[in-house]
Design a protein around this motif. Structure first.
Motif, PDB file in Angstrom:
ATOM      1  N   LEU A  37       0.826  -1.200   0.000  1.00 55.28           N
ATOM      2  CA  LEU A  37       0.000   0.000   0.000  1.00 55.28           C
ATOM      3  C   LEU A  37       0.860   1.250   0.000  1.00 55.28           C
ATOM      4  O   LEU A  37       1.870   1.311   0.711  1.00 55.28           O
ATOM      5  CB  LEU A  37      -0.863   0.049   1.254  1.00 55.28           C
ATOM      6  N   GLN A  39       1.875   4.810   1.292  1.00 55.70           N
ATOM      7  CA  GLN A  39       1.853   5.274   2.680  1.00 55.70           C
ATOM      8  C   GLN A  39       0.554   5.999   3.038  1.00 55.70           C
ATOM      9  O   GLN A  39       0.056   5.859   4.148  1.00 55.70           O
ATOM     10  CB  GLN A  39       3.077   6.175   2.927  1.00 55.70           C
ATOM     11  N   ARG A  42      -2.170   3.598   4.442  1.00 51.37           N
ATOM     12  CA  ARG A  42      -1.790   2.637   5.484  1.00 51.37           C
ATOM     13  C   ARG A  42      -2.904   2.379   6.504  1.00 51.37           C
ATOM     14  O   ARG A  42      -3.024   1.290   7.029  1.00 51.37           O
ATOM     15  CB  ARG A  42      -0.513   3.072   6.185  1.00 51.37           C
ATOM     16  N   LYS A  43      -3.738   3.369   6.759  1.00 48.92           N
ATOM     17  CA  LYS A  43      -4.818   3.213   7.740  1.00 48.92           C
ATOM     18  C   LYS A  43      -5.943   2.311   7.232  1.00 48.92           C
ATOM     19  O   LYS A  43      -6.805   1.905   8.014  1.00 48.92           O
ATOM     20  CB  LYS A  43      -5.403   4.570   8.110  1.00 48.92           C
ATOM     21  N   ARG A  45      -5.505  -0.682   5.553  1.00 50.29           N
ATOM     22  CA  ARG A  45      -5.020  -2.030   5.208  1.00 50.29           C
ATOM     23  C   ARG A  45      -6.009  -3.120   5.604  1.00 50.29           C
ATOM     24  O   ARG A  45      -6.088  -4.141   4.950  1.00 50.29           O
ATOM     25  CB  ARG A  45      -3.637  -2.288   5.777  1.00 50.29           C
ATOM     26  N   CYS A  69      -1.255  -7.186   3.595  1.00 51.73           N
ATOM     27  CA  CYS A  69      -0.697  -5.900   3.158  1.00 51.73           C
ATOM     28  C   CYS A  69       0.538  -5.516   3.959  1.00 51.73           C
ATOM     29  O   CYS A  69       0.672  -5.883   5.121  1.00 51.73           O
ATOM     30  CB  CYS A  69      -1.714  -4.781   3.342  1.00 51.73           C
ATOM     31  N   VAL A  70       1.398  -4.754   3.314  1.00 47.40           N
ATOM     32  CA  VAL A  70       2.486  -4.016   3.952  1.00 47.40           C
ATOM     33  C   VAL A  70       2.459  -2.621   3.340  1.00 47.40           C
ATOM     34  O   VAL A  70       1.801  -2.401   2.332  1.00 47.40           O
ATOM     35  CB  VAL A  70       3.875  -4.682   3.734  1.00 47.40           C
ATOM     36  N   THR A  71       3.168  -1.680   3.959  1.00 51.77           N
ATOM     37  CA  THR A  71       3.255  -0.351   3.350  1.00 51.77           C
ATOM     38  C   THR A  71       4.534  -0.275   2.526  1.00 51.77           C
ATOM     39  O   THR A  71       5.431  -1.112   2.670  1.00 51.77           O
ATOM     40  CB  THR A  71       3.250   0.768   4.404  1.00 51.77           C
ATOM     41  N   GLU A  72       4.624   0.734   1.692  1.00 52.19           N
ATOM     42  CA  GLU A  72       5.759   0.859   0.787  1.00 52.19           C
ATOM     43  C   GLU A  72       7.079   1.056   1.513  1.00 52.19           C
ATOM     44  O   GLU A  72       8.141   0.807   0.947  1.00 52.19           O
ATOM     45  CB  GLU A  72       5.514   1.983  -0.212  1.00 52.19           C
ATOM     46  N   HIS A  73       7.053   1.484   2.780  1.00 54.92           N
ATOM     47  CA  HIS A  73       8.283   1.701   3.537  1.00 54.92           C
ATOM     48  C   HIS A  73       8.707   0.481   4.350  1.00 54.92           C
ATOM     49  O   HIS A  73       9.786   0.477   4.929  1.00 54.92           O
ATOM     50  CB  HIS A  73       8.133   2.920   4.458  1.00 54.92           C
ATOM     51  N   ASP A  74       7.845  -0.544   4.407  1.00 51.95           N
ATOM     52  CA  ASP A  74       8.196  -1.775   5.125  1.00 51.95           C
ATOM     53  C   ASP A  74       9.173  -2.593   4.282  1.00 51.95           C
ATOM     54  O   ASP A  74       9.122  -2.547   3.047  1.00 51.95           O
ATOM     55  CB  ASP A  74       6.944  -2.619   5.393  1.00 51.95           C
TER      56      ASP A  74
END
Length: 127
Positions: A37, A39, A42-43, A45, A69-74
């Motif tokens: 996802l 950033q 992120r809320k 997911r 899901c993960v965020t693009e910064h993970d």
């Protein structure tokens, strides 16, 4: 499009990506994917679901299961390749058991406030 037992829904954004399992088990393809996802989403997911067309009515879709899901910064989890662009992956229907099924990934919401917040975040695409 109508999604059973869901009041509101949003489509995936064009900047969404996914990770693919290097050694996927022989089950439903999307169960072996992790979606990345942006950033700003992120809320939401826990609101991302796989849905499929029902046999009863061509315009009605039923939720199948929640998307991992993960965020693009993970960091990319071990054993996964990517990230890859979600589109054109989801522009083609998936084949399973000799018949074409119509699958989508949608953000599903029961309340209007969450839906409006997600819709606003989807429209807030960075340039």
């Amino acid at each position: 499009m109508i999604v059973q037992d869901t009041n509101f829904f949003c489509d995936m954004p064009a900047d969404m990506k996914y990770l693919r399992d290097r050694n996927p088990p022989q089950n439903f393809l999307e169960q072996n994917m992790i979606f990345v996802l942006p950033q700003r989403l992120r809320k939401f997911r826990k609101n991302l679901f796989h849905v499929r067309r029902t046999d009863a009515d061509a315009t009605v879709y039923a939720p199948l299961f929640q998307v991992r899901c993960v965020t693009e910064h993970d960091p990319v989890p071990e054993g996964y390749d990517g990230p890859f662009d979600v589109f054109p992956f989801y522009t083609n229907p998936t084949r399973k058991r000799r018949r074409t099924l119509d699958y989508y990934v949608l953000f599903l919401f029961q309340d209007k406030l969450s839906y409006v917040k997600c819709r606003d975040a989807l429209e807030d695409v960075p340039s």
